[in-house]
Design a protein around this motif. Structure first.
Motif, PDB file in Angstrom:
ATOM      1  N   THR A  67     -19.639  17.002  14.392  1.00 34.57           N
ATOM      2  CA  THR A  67     -20.787  16.108  14.520  1.00 34.57           C
ATOM      3  C   THR A  67     -21.699  16.641  15.613  1.00 34.57           C
ATOM      4  O   THR A  67     -21.230  17.094  16.664  1.00 34.57           O
ATOM      5  N   VAL A  68     -22.996  16.603  15.369  1.00 29.90           N
ATOM      6  CA  VAL A  68     -23.991  17.109  16.316  1.00 29.90           C
ATOM      7  C   VAL A  68     -24.842  15.943  16.793  1.00 29.90           C
ATOM      8  O   VAL A  68     -25.342  15.152  15.989  1.00 29.90           O
ATOM      9  N   ARG A 117      -6.354  22.909   3.447  1.00 30.06           N
ATOM     10  CA  ARG A 117      -5.086  23.592   3.704  1.00 30.06           C
ATOM     11  C   ARG A 117      -4.921  23.898   5.185  1.00 30.06           C
ATOM     12  O   ARG A 117      -3.826  23.735   5.750  1.00 30.06           O
ATOM     13  N   LEU A 118      -6.000  24.345   5.830  1.00 31.51           N
ATOM     14  CA  LEU A 118      -5.936  24.651   7.263  1.00 31.51           C
ATOM     15  C   LEU A 118      -5.700  23.389   8.090  1.00 31.51           C
ATOM     16  O   LEU A 118      -4.979  23.424   9.095  1.00 31.51           O
ATOM     17  N   VAL A 119      -6.303  22.286   7.686  1.00 31.20           N
ATOM     18  CA  VAL A 119      -6.078  21.013   8.385  1.00 31.20           C
ATOM     19  C   VAL A 119      -4.635  20.581   8.237  1.00 31.20           C
ATOM     20  O   VAL A 119      -3.985  20.148   9.200  1.00 31.20           O
ATOM     21  N   GLN A 120      -4.115  20.681   7.025  1.00 33.72           N
ATOM     22  CA  GLN A 120      -2.730  20.275   6.773  1.00 33.72           C
ATOM     23  C   GLN A 120      -1.732  21.112   7.558  1.00 33.72           C
ATOM     24  O   GLN A 120      -0.676  20.621   7.955  1.00 33.72           O
ATOM     25  N   GLU A 157     -23.905  20.905  -0.390  1.00 33.29           N
ATOM     26  CA  GLU A 157     -23.206  20.692   0.871  1.00 33.29           C
ATOM     27  C   GLU A 157     -21.715  20.510   0.623  1.00 33.29           C
ATOM     28  O   GLU A 157     -21.312  19.859  -0.343  1.00 33.29           O
ATOM     29  N   SER A 158     -20.914  21.088   1.488  1.00 29.23           N
ATOM     30  CA  SER A 158     -19.474  20.928   1.365  1.00 29.23           C
ATOM     31  C   SER A 158     -19.071  19.494   1.656  1.00 29.23           C
ATOM     32  O   SER A 158     -19.748  18.772   2.393  1.00 29.23           O
ATOM     33  N   ALA A 216      -9.137  17.471  11.935  1.00 25.77           N
ATOM     34  CA  ALA A 216      -9.396  16.665  10.749  1.00 25.77           C
ATOM     35  C   ALA A 216     -10.887  16.592  10.450  1.00 25.77           C
ATOM     36  O   ALA A 216     -11.734  16.785  11.330  1.00 25.77           O
ATOM     37  N   ILE A 217     -11.210  16.298   9.214  1.00 23.03           N
ATOM     38  CA  ILE A 217     -12.592  16.240   8.748  1.00 23.03           C
ATOM     39  C   ILE A 217     -13.281  15.002   9.294  1.00 23.03           C
ATOM     40  O   ILE A 217     -12.705  13.912   9.339  1.00 23.03           O
ATOM     41  N   TYR A 218     -14.521  15.174   9.702  1.00 26.19           N
ATOM     42  CA  TYR A 218     -15.310  14.021  10.116  1.00 26.19           C
ATOM     43  C   TYR A 218     -15.730  13.226   8.886  1.00 26.19           C
ATOM     44  O   TYR A 218     -15.968  13.788   7.825  1.00 26.19           O
ATOM     45  N   PRO A 219     -15.831  11.908   9.020  1.00 25.88           N
ATOM     46  CA  PRO A 219     -16.252  11.108   7.858  1.00 25.88           C
ATOM     47  C   PRO A 219     -17.673  11.422   7.447  1.00 25.88           C
ATOM     48  O   PRO A 219     -18.509  11.778   8.285  1.00 25.88           O
ATOM     49  N   ASN A 220     -17.946  11.307   6.163  1.00 26.00           N
ATOM     50  CA  ASN A 220     -19.281  11.578   5.640  1.00 26.00           C
ATOM     51  C   ASN A 220     -20.171  10.365   5.879  1.00 26.00           C
ATOM     52  O   ASN A 220     -20.181   9.416   5.114  1.00 26.00           O
ATOM     53  N   SER A 221     -20.902  10.386   6.965  1.00 34.92           N
ATOM     54  CA  SER A 221     -21.771   9.261   7.289  1.00 34.92           C
ATOM     55  C   SER A 221     -22.996   9.768   8.025  1.00 34.92           C
ATOM     56  O   SER A 221     -23.024  10.889   8.509  1.00 34.92           O
ATOM     57  N   HIS A 222     -24.010   8.921   8.105  1.00 25.55           N
ATOM     58  CA  HIS A 222     -25.242   9.312   8.787  1.00 25.55           C
ATOM     59  C   HIS A 222     -25.134   9.120  10.300  1.00 25.55           C
ATOM     60  O   HIS A 222     -25.975   9.601  11.043  1.00 25.55           O
ATOM     61  N   GLY A 223     -24.119   8.411  10.785  1.00 30.99           N
ATOM     62  CA  GLY A 223     -23.924   8.249  12.210  1.00 30.99           C
ATOM     63  C   GLY A 223     -24.973   7.358  12.862  1.00 30.99           C
ATOM     64  O   GLY A 223     -25.662   6.578  12.214  1.00 30.99           O
ATOM     65  N   TYR A 224     -25.101   7.523  14.167  1.00 33.25           N
ATOM     66  CA  TYR A 224     -26.015   6.687  14.938  1.00 33.25           C
ATOM     67  C   TYR A 224     -27.461   7.133  14.757  1.00 33.25           C
ATOM     68  O   TYR A 224     -27.763   8.325  14.702  1.00 33.25           O
ATOM     69  N   VAL A 225     -28.365   6.151  14.682  1.00 37.04           N
ATOM     70  CA  VAL A 225     -29.801   6.413  14.617  1.00 37.04           C
ATOM     71  C   VAL A 225     -30.499   5.434  15.547  1.00 37.04           C
ATOM     72  O   VAL A 225     -30.291   4.218  15.447  1.00 37.04           O
ATOM     73  N   ILE A 226     -31.330   5.948  16.447  1.00 36.49           N
ATOM     74  CA  ILE A 226     -32.072   5.081  17.355  1.00 36.49           C
ATOM     75  C   ILE A 226     -33.063   4.224  16.571  1.00 36.49           C
ATOM     76  O   ILE A 226     -33.607   4.665  15.573  1.00 36.49           O
TER      77      ILE A 226
END
Length: 286
Positions: free
Chosen positions: A137-138, A259-262, A130-131, A268-278
């Motif tokens: 975020t989905v 480079r494209l973001v800069q 994975e990159s 900007a890149i989303y943080p690498n996290s699992h996010g919300y979980v019910i």
């Protein structure tokens, strides 16, 4: 003497002819050798090093992020981001529209080089890289009708009928739902059909992603549809480990994205996290 002179002349003619044959053979062999070396040099670029300038990128029907247009073209938010990153990395994208199960298979056997998809998919563990860059975020939600209870705990699905989208694996969770023994799963062919089935009370909840559902909630009767958050996931580029250059491609993609973001051409890149979980969400699919 005449006979001897004739023999000498014949011998000289044969010798001269032999020299011509040798010269022709040498030239022919040299030409063949050069041709073979040229072919080998060309092959060494395309095959052994894997340094292809065209990358095969899989995608599936997931509007508005990715979808197949009537003209057969790849389109959508993540498609355009992917196109920019691929070109910035120095490659040419070749998009291949596939059902999700075929995408998993082709990532495993190396038929496709990469796929912009969800992270942490159990079926792809050990099969992809994975990159680091995660461009979006989905949000997975449970959709229900006004007047019915929201989904506050995943156990609330027990004893209920859940409408799912045919062909979706929900990052592998579809199998868990089918095998739970306490949840009745029924399929809809697409997002619009799923919401219509919900309004006809052919199910208690629709398990579907926020972006594509919100895009089709345009009919007046859709105003009775409500949403409960279930799971937020990040998306990244998944590179097939069957490709020996997977790690190099990942590094090239990440560098290109930065480079494209800069330059302000991508968000900007989303943080690498699992996010919300019910609460109560299956541990194996968190």
């Amino acid at each position: 003497m005449k006979f001897a002179e004739l023999e000498i002349m014949n011998s000289r003619a044969k010798l001269s002819s032999g020299f011509r044959e040798v010269r022709f053979t040498v030239r022919f062999c040299a030409w063949v050798t050069m041709a073979l070396l040229a072919i080998a040099a060309s092959s060494s670029v395309a095959e052994p090093t894997g340094d292809r300038r065209v990358l095969t990128i899989a995608y599936n029907e997931f509007p508005p992020f990715a979808h197949h247009t009537e003209s057969g073209e790849a389109s959508g938010e993540i498609i355009e981001v992917t196109r920019k990153v691929v070109e910035e990395a120095g490659y040419e994208p070749e998009f291949l529209f596939l059902p999700i199960s075929r995408i998993y298979l082709y990532l495993k056997n190396g038929t496709v080089d990469a796929w912009p998809g969800l992270t942490n998919i159990p079926q792809l563990e050990g099969e992809v890289l994975e990159s680091w860059a995660q461009p979006l975020t989905v949000q997975l939600s449970a959709w229900y009708l006004e007047g019915n209870p929201p989904l506050n705990h995943f156990d609330d699905l027990q004893g209920k009928t859940v409408i799912v989208i045919g062909g979706y694996t929900y990052a592998g969770m579809i199998q868990w739902l089918r095998e739970s023994g306490q949840i009745l799963v029924t399929e809809a062919p697409n997002h619009r059909a799923a919401i219509d089935m919900l309004k006809r009370r052919r199910g208690d909840y629709v398990l579907d992603y926020r972006a594509p559902v919100r895009e089709i909630l345009t009919e007046p009767s859709d105003s009775v549809v409500r949403e409960s958050e279930v799971r937020s996931r990040t998306a990244a580029w998944l590179f097939s480990l069957a490709n020996p250059r997977a790690a190099i491609l990942r590094e090239e993609f990440d560098d290109a994205y930065l480079r494209l973001v800069q330059r302000g051409e991508l968000p900007a890149i989303y943080p690498n996290s699992h996010g919300y979980v019910i609460p109560g969400f299956p541990e194996a699919y968190r």
